[in-house]
Scaffold this motif. Sequence first.
Motif, PDB file in Angstrom:
ATOM      1  N   MET A 164       0.835  -1.204   0.000  1.00  0.00           N
ATOM      2  CA  MET A 164       0.000   0.000   0.000  1.00  0.00           C
ATOM      3  C   MET A 164       0.875   1.262   0.000  1.00  0.00           C
ATOM      4  SD  MET A 164      -3.278   0.697   2.417  1.00  0.00           S
ATOM      5  CE  MET A 164      -2.428   1.769   3.549  1.00  0.00           C
ATOM      6  N   SER A 165       0.468   2.269  -0.781  1.00  0.00           N
ATOM      7  CA  SER A 165       1.350   3.438  -0.824  1.00  0.00           C
ATOM      8  C   SER A 165       1.124   4.360   0.385  1.00  0.00           C
ATOM      9  CB  SER A 165       1.175   4.181  -2.144  1.00  0.00           C
ATOM     10  OG  SER A 165      -0.030   4.857  -2.165  1.00  0.00           O
ATOM     11  N   GLU A 166       2.201   5.044   0.755  1.00  0.00           N
ATOM     12  CA  GLU A 166       2.172   5.876   1.978  1.00  0.00           C
ATOM     13  C   GLU A 166       2.129   7.356   1.621  1.00  0.00           C
ATOM     14  OE1 GLU A 166       4.694   5.036   5.428  1.00  0.00           O
ATOM     15  OE2 GLU A 166       5.402   3.331   4.254  1.00  0.00           O
ATOM     16  N   LYS A 167       1.454   8.115   2.451  1.00  0.00           N
ATOM     17  CA  LYS A 167       1.319   9.551   2.182  1.00  0.00           C
ATOM     18  C   LYS A 167       2.597  10.313   2.567  1.00  0.00           C
ATOM     19  CE  LYS A 167      -1.074  13.728   3.117  1.00  0.00           C
ATOM     20  NZ  LYS A 167      -2.273  14.474   3.075  1.00  0.00           N
ATOM     21  N   ILE A 168       3.002  11.213   1.687  1.00  0.00           N
ATOM     22  CA  ILE A 168       4.104  12.132   1.999  1.00  0.00           C
ATOM     23  C   ILE A 168       3.475  13.481   2.339  1.00  0.00           C
ATOM     24  CG2 ILE A 168       6.175  13.284   1.091  1.00  0.00           C
ATOM     25  CD1 ILE A 168       6.386  10.189   1.470  1.00  0.00           C
ATOM     26  N   MET A 169       3.768  13.958   3.539  1.00  0.00           N
ATOM     27  CA  MET A 169       3.218  15.252   3.971  1.00  0.00           C
ATOM     28  C   MET A 169       4.025  16.365   3.301  1.00  0.00           C
ATOM     29  SD  MET A 169       1.004  14.155   6.131  1.00  0.00           S
ATOM     30  CE  MET A 169       0.526  15.282   7.369  1.00  0.00           C
ATOM     31  N   ILE A 170       3.329  17.334   2.753  1.00  0.00           N
ATOM     32  CA  ILE A 170       4.014  18.472   2.120  1.00  0.00           C
ATOM     33  C   ILE A 170       3.923  19.672   3.068  1.00  0.00           C
ATOM     34  CG2 ILE A 170       4.108  20.010   0.120  1.00  0.00           C
ATOM     35  CD1 ILE A 170       4.943  17.111  -0.543  1.00  0.00           C
ATOM     36  N   PHE A 171       5.098  20.066   3.555  1.00  0.00           N
ATOM     37  CA  PHE A 171       5.251  21.155   4.532  1.00  0.00           C
ATOM     38  C   PHE A 171       5.772  22.356   3.755  1.00  0.00           C
ATOM     39  CE2 PHE A 171       6.714  22.258   9.025  1.00  0.00           C
ATOM     40  CZ  PHE A 171       7.441  23.398   8.723  1.00  0.00           C
ATOM     41  N   ASP A 172       4.974  23.393   3.647  1.00  0.00           N
ATOM     42  CA  ASP A 172       5.387  24.561   2.860  1.00  0.00           C
ATOM     43  C   ASP A 172       5.957  25.640   3.773  1.00  0.00           C
ATOM     44  OD1 ASP A 172       4.888  26.157   0.066  1.00  0.00           O
ATOM     45  OD2 ASP A 172       4.762  27.429   1.841  1.00  0.00           O
ATOM     46  N   SER A 173       7.168  26.080   3.454  1.00  0.00           N
ATOM     47  CA  SER A 173       7.811  27.122   4.265  1.00  0.00           C
ATOM     48  C   SER A 173       8.069  28.399   3.450  1.00  0.00           C
ATOM     49  CB  SER A 173       9.120  26.590   4.874  1.00  0.00           C
ATOM     50  OG  SER A 173       9.653  27.532   5.780  1.00  0.00           O
ATOM     51  N   THR A 174       7.248  28.601   2.403  1.00  0.00           N
ATOM     52  CA  THR A 174       7.416  29.811   1.570  1.00  0.00           C
ATOM     53  C   THR A 174       7.340  31.078   2.422  1.00  0.00           C
ATOM     54  OG1 THR A 174       6.367  28.625  -0.248  1.00  0.00           O
ATOM     55  CG2 THR A 174       6.462  31.020  -0.442  1.00  0.00           C
ATOM     56  N   LEU A 175       6.452  31.077   3.415  1.00  0.00           N
ATOM     57  CA  LEU A 175       6.252  32.292   4.218  1.00  0.00           C
ATOM     58  C   LEU A 175       7.258  32.421   5.360  1.00  0.00           C
ATOM     59  CD1 LEU A 175       2.349  32.283   4.321  1.00  0.00           C
ATOM     60  CD2 LEU A 175       3.845  33.777   2.984  1.00  0.00           C
ATOM     61  N   ARG A 176       8.083  31.404   5.585  1.00  0.00           N
ATOM     62  CA  ARG A 176       9.107  31.515   6.639  1.00  0.00           C
ATOM     63  C   ARG A 176      10.500  31.463   6.004  1.00  0.00           C
ATOM     64  NH1 ARG A 176      13.563  29.228   8.443  1.00  0.00           N
ATOM     65  NH2 ARG A 176      12.685  27.136   8.404  1.00  0.00           N
ATOM     66  N   ASP A 177      10.974  30.286   5.602  1.00  0.00           N
ATOM     67  CA  ASP A 177      12.296  30.222   4.975  1.00  0.00           C
ATOM     68  C   ASP A 177      12.283  30.982   3.643  1.00  0.00           C
ATOM     69  OD1 ASP A 177      14.957  29.490   4.747  1.00  0.00           O
ATOM     70  OD2 ASP A 177      14.602  27.426   5.340  1.00  0.00           O
ATOM     71  N   GLY A 178      11.149  30.885   2.920  1.00  0.00           N
ATOM     72  CA  GLY A 178      11.042  31.574   1.626  1.00  0.00           C
ATOM     73  C   GLY A 178      11.143  33.077   1.785  1.00  0.00           C
ATOM     74  N   GLU A 179      10.575  33.581   2.871  1.00  0.00           N
ATOM     75  CA  GLU A 179      10.593  35.028   3.084  1.00  0.00           C
ATOM     76  C   GLU A 179      11.986  35.502   3.497  1.00  0.00           C
ATOM     77  OE1 GLU A 179       8.918  37.103   6.156  1.00  0.00           O
ATOM     78  OE2 GLU A 179       8.056  38.684   4.919  1.00  0.00           O
ATOM     79  N   GLN A 180      12.870  34.544   3.807  1.00  0.00           N
ATOM     80  CA  GLN A 180      14.258  34.919   4.118  1.00  0.00           C
ATOM     81  C   GLN A 180      15.059  35.222   2.842  1.00  0.00           C
ATOM     82  OE1 GLN A 180      14.175  31.853   7.872  1.00  0.00           O
ATOM     83  NE2 GLN A 180      16.160  32.073   6.869  1.00  0.00           N
ATOM     84  N   THR A 181      14.434  35.049   1.671  1.00  0.00           N
ATOM     85  CA  THR A 181      15.091  35.424   0.412  1.00  0.00           C
ATOM     86  C   THR A 181      15.350  36.927   0.442  1.00  0.00           C
ATOM     87  OG1 THR A 181      13.681  33.800  -0.661  1.00  0.00           O
ATOM     88  CG2 THR A 181      14.840  35.324  -2.111  1.00  0.00           C
ATOM     89  N   PRO A 182      16.571  37.361   0.141  1.00  0.00           N
ATOM     90  CA  PRO A 182      16.826  38.805   0.169  1.00  0.00           C
ATOM     91  C   PRO A 182      15.829  39.575  -0.704  1.00  0.00           C
ATOM     92  CG  PRO A 182      18.862  37.577  -0.156  1.00  0.00           C
ATOM     93  CD  PRO A 182      17.740  36.572  -0.218  1.00  0.00           C
ATOM     94  N   GLY A 183      15.235  40.611  -0.109  1.00  0.00           N
ATOM     95  CA  GLY A 183      14.318  41.486  -0.865  1.00  0.00           C
ATOM     96  C   GLY A 183      12.901  40.954  -0.992  1.00  0.00           C
ATOM     97  N   ALA A 184      12.616  39.807  -0.357  1.00  0.00           N
ATOM     98  CA  ALA A 184      11.291  39.189  -0.580  1.00  0.00           C
ATOM     99  C   ALA A 184      10.289  39.499   0.522  1.00  0.00           C
ATOM    100  CB  ALA A 184      11.440  37.678  -0.717  1.00  0.00           C
ATOM    101  N   LYS A 185      10.572  40.509   1.345  1.00  0.00           N
ATOM    102  CA  LYS A 185       9.696  40.816   2.486  1.00  0.00           C
ATOM    103  C   LYS A 185       8.247  41.041   2.035  1.00  0.00           C
ATOM    104  CE  LYS A 185       9.897  41.686   6.978  1.00  0.00           C
ATOM    105  NZ  LYS A 185       9.336  40.378   7.346  1.00  0.00           N
ATOM    106  N   LEU A 186       7.330  40.455   2.796  1.00  0.00           N
ATOM    107  CA  LEU A 186       5.909  40.578   2.453  1.00  0.00           C
ATOM    108  C   LEU A 186       5.188  41.305   3.572  1.00  0.00           C
ATOM    109  CD1 LEU A 186       5.403  36.815   1.493  1.00  0.00           C
ATOM    110  CD2 LEU A 186       5.432  38.712  -0.136  1.00  0.00           C
TER     111      LEU A 186
END
Length: 518
Positions: free
Chosen positions: A1-23
Amino acid sequence: MSEKIMIFDSTLRDGEQTPGAKLNLEEKLKIAKQLAKLNVDIIECGFPVSSPGDFKAVATIAKEVKGPVIAGLARAVKGDIDACWEAIKYAERPRIHVFLASSPIHMQYKLRKDPETLLEMGVEAVKYAKSKTHDVQYSLEDATRSDMDYMCRVIEAVIDAGATVINLPDTVGYAVPEQYGEMVRTIMNRVPNIDKATVSVHCHNDLGLAVINSLAAVQNGARQIECNINGVGERAGNAALEEIVIAMLIRKDYFKDFYHDINTREIYKTSRLVSSLMGIPIPVNKAIIGKNAFTHSSGIHQDGILKNMETYEIINAELIGGKAGQIKLTARSGRHAVRHVLERLGFVLDDNDFAEFYTRFLELADKKKEVYPQDLEALMADRLAYTAPIYTLEYLQTTSGSKSIPAAVVKLKKDEEVFVRSETGAGPIDAAYNAIDNITGIEPRLEKYDLRAVTEGRDALGEVTILIEYQDKTIVGRGTSTDIVEASVRAYLNGINKLLAMKANGNLNNHQEKEKSN
Ligand code: KIV
Ligand code: ZN
């Protein structure tokens, strides 16, 4: 049986650490709502202790965004955990994400504490977080440069203290797939209570290996992947969410033991939203979401996809909510491709006429990088006998303003008959287009709208060029006037007249046409 992979999105935390990407707060909330539509399992939406603005954004998202788990980041200290909890406590399913470094270089130079003291700090932090909420994630920062024996001891102790997720970040993007997979496998085999937690991975892209490292970790026991839209993130970014989830789907023969619940049809929209709000353009050749990902340029490729899409496309653009493969006409385009685009514009030529047209196309393509539908229309201009208008504009009146409902009255003439309609709309142009649809009985989809000034000064002549789509045809409409609403109406009517002429020539089906009500 196949198992679920949880998708954890960090666009608003680690992603926002992109220089100049402040929201700002409103932008973060917009992205978080879109991530919920994308159906990610967890949204990490900030680091609440880091600033009052971040705190407020996390709290607002926790209150307003339903569906995914809402996570906030905290260092392994009480003050951070308190702030994190105060912000995320409103969520349906809150998660505190505690992180503490485990590599010798971080422990010695950054934290300046010995490994045993830090192990104890981690355990105390998890116990404290656990007193606030059940769901506590613990990250061993810089795991890929940490000692395996030490990591196994830390993991066992923090799981005993209540951690429900153990994250093994490749903080500096140093890992290579086989080693990273082996690290995960060793932890799965050596930590006695590992079955009480979900193992997660978080990869940075310094060597361009973040996606493949994440997938290698899944093959070895990880069941949560941390990733960001468009691969945004600190330095070279994090693993790109869209690449991971589409790779798992397209290669389900290879990843057959796993599945995820991402609503992939929202990818294109999410990607464009993040790019525009963060002000980070998407490279044209970016996998899955770049402008060229579904564009075919080589003549041989264009010929191939027109015969069978699968010759050169492994992903159907509709899977990500994008538009089907585009053909970019250049000097390398063959007859088959040019004829195809021409027919989509509504021009059907016999072989002799087409041969002559193709020669003129090549002459133009030699001078231009790319030939657009408008260029093909211009080339066809002298053959456009059918553009003689069927409907002409007799009268136009529009009203709009901050306190009134936009409305338009349109009077069109066809032969000797006059038709008048009044309609409302989202704006005066939309209202006038609705009135024209109503009179002509054709309701095309407005694909593109372009306005430019063709002369100078306040009385400049405005030229509107639109692309309208109806059935499988894309039609160009053009109109000019010193009044931009009128120019827009003339452009639309120009396109509709072409569609009606094609219909009269038998080049359109009748089935999409709505009954006229005049
Ligand atoms: O890269 C990293 O180690 C992190 C942690 C905070 C998870 O972003
Ligand atoms: Zn990170």
